[in-house]
Design an enzyme around this catalytic site. Structure first.
Site, PDB file in Angstrom:
ATOM      1  N   GLY A  45       0.325  -0.991   0.029  1.00  0.00           N
ATOM      2  CA  GLY A  45       0.327   0.096  -0.047  1.00  0.00           C
ATOM      3  C   GLY A  45       1.008   1.031  -0.065  1.00  0.00           C
ATOM      4  O   GLY A  45       0.564   2.027   0.753  1.00  0.00           O
ATOM      5  N   HIS A  46       2.043   1.421  -0.669  1.00  0.00           N
ATOM      6  CA  HIS A  46       3.079   2.452  -1.210  1.00  0.00           C
ATOM      7  C   HIS A  46       3.516   1.775  -2.193  1.00  0.00           C
ATOM      8  O   HIS A  46       3.651   1.117  -2.733  1.00  0.00           O
ATOM      9  CB  HIS A  46       3.663   2.106   0.130  1.00  0.00           C
ATOM     10  CG  HIS A  46       4.764   1.487   0.785  1.00  0.00           C
ATOM     11  ND1 HIS A  46       4.125   0.512   0.967  1.00  0.00           N
ATOM     12  CD2 HIS A  46       5.718   1.082  -0.148  1.00  0.00           C
ATOM     13  CE1 HIS A  46       5.009  -0.566   1.517  1.00  0.00           C
ATOM     14  NE2 HIS A  46       5.800  -0.031  -0.157  1.00  0.00           N
ATOM     15  N   ALA A  47       4.104   3.042  -2.593  1.00  0.00           N
ATOM     16  CA  ALA A  47       5.348   3.044  -3.661  1.00  0.00           C
ATOM     17  C   ALA A  47       6.585   4.163  -2.781  1.00  0.00           C
ATOM     18  O   ALA A  47       6.248   5.005  -2.401  1.00  0.00           O
ATOM     19  CB  ALA A  47       4.804   4.077  -4.907  1.00  0.00           C
TER      20      ALA A  47
ATOM     21  N   ARG B 141       2.605  -0.532  -4.808  1.00  0.00           N
ATOM     22  CA  ARG B 141       2.374  -2.388  -4.721  1.00  0.00           C
ATOM     23  C   ARG B 141       1.221  -2.549  -3.472  1.00  0.00           C
ATOM     24  O   ARG B 141       1.442  -1.347  -2.685  1.00  0.00           O
ATOM     25  CB  ARG B 141       3.485  -2.549  -5.177  1.00  0.00           C
ATOM     26  CG  ARG B 141       4.337  -2.718  -3.577  1.00  0.00           C
ATOM     27  CD  ARG B 141       4.760  -1.399  -2.866  1.00  0.00           C
ATOM     28  NE  ARG B 141       5.864  -0.862  -3.656  1.00  0.00           N
ATOM     29  CZ  ARG B 141       6.853  -1.462  -4.262  1.00  0.00           C
ATOM     30  NH1 ARG B 141       7.728  -1.987  -3.138  1.00  0.00           N
ATOM     31  NH2 ARG B 141       7.641  -0.285  -4.460  1.00  0.00           N
TER      32      ARG B 141
END
Ligand code: TYD
Length: 132
Positions: free
Chosen positions: A47-49, A94
């Site tokens: 839950g981040h890039a 992702r």
């Protein structure tokens, strides 16, 4: 999309296999290693890039899915072989989900832990990649 499946060189043997990662098979120097384990099957991780950092995700045991998004397209990659890793370069959102019981996700990272390198909000991510 800025992702790649990497075949990790392995030495197969009737006594069991060895997979070997040296810096020449990945396009970054490994600065950090961490792993996810004991993940409940209903949990979602990621839950981040990352703005700059690259990561290589390897399912050491069990399986899980990685949903990747570059701001335009989304793909779901199922990882279930310990000699196949998913290389995620920078600027890819992702999420990891659908962990099997006993799954272990090894992550090799190009950088030390740096909160400033994270984008943790999907709308901020879209704004970031669309204004680059
Ligand atoms: P987070 O990035 O949210 O985990 P994931 O993307 O796997 O779901 O990290 C969870 C917490 O752990 C958060 O407080 C940051 C911390 N953390 C570190 O301190 N060092 C690290 O190398 C990592 C990956 C996380």
């Amino acid at each position: 999309m800025n992702i790649e499946i990497l075949q990790i060189p392995k030495i197969e043997d009737y006594r069991g296999n060895i997979a070997v990662i040296e810096n020449d098979i990945i396009p970054f120097l490994i600065k950090r290693v961490y792993y996810l384990f004991d993940v409940p099957s209903s949990a979602r991780r990621g839950g981040h890039a990352h703005k700059e950092q690259f990561e290589l995700l390897i399912p050491l045991s069990g399986s899980f899915d990685v949903v990747v998004n570059d701001g335009k397209n989304q793909k779901i990659i199922s990882l279930n072989k310990p000699d196949k890793g998913l290389l995620i370069k920078s600027n890819i959102w992702r999420e990891l989900e659908n962990f099997s019981s006993g799954a272990v996700c090894l992550v090799l990272s190009s950088g030390e832990y740096l909160e400033e390198d994270y984008i943790r909000n999907f709308d901020d991510f879209l704004a970031y990649v669309n204004h680059k």
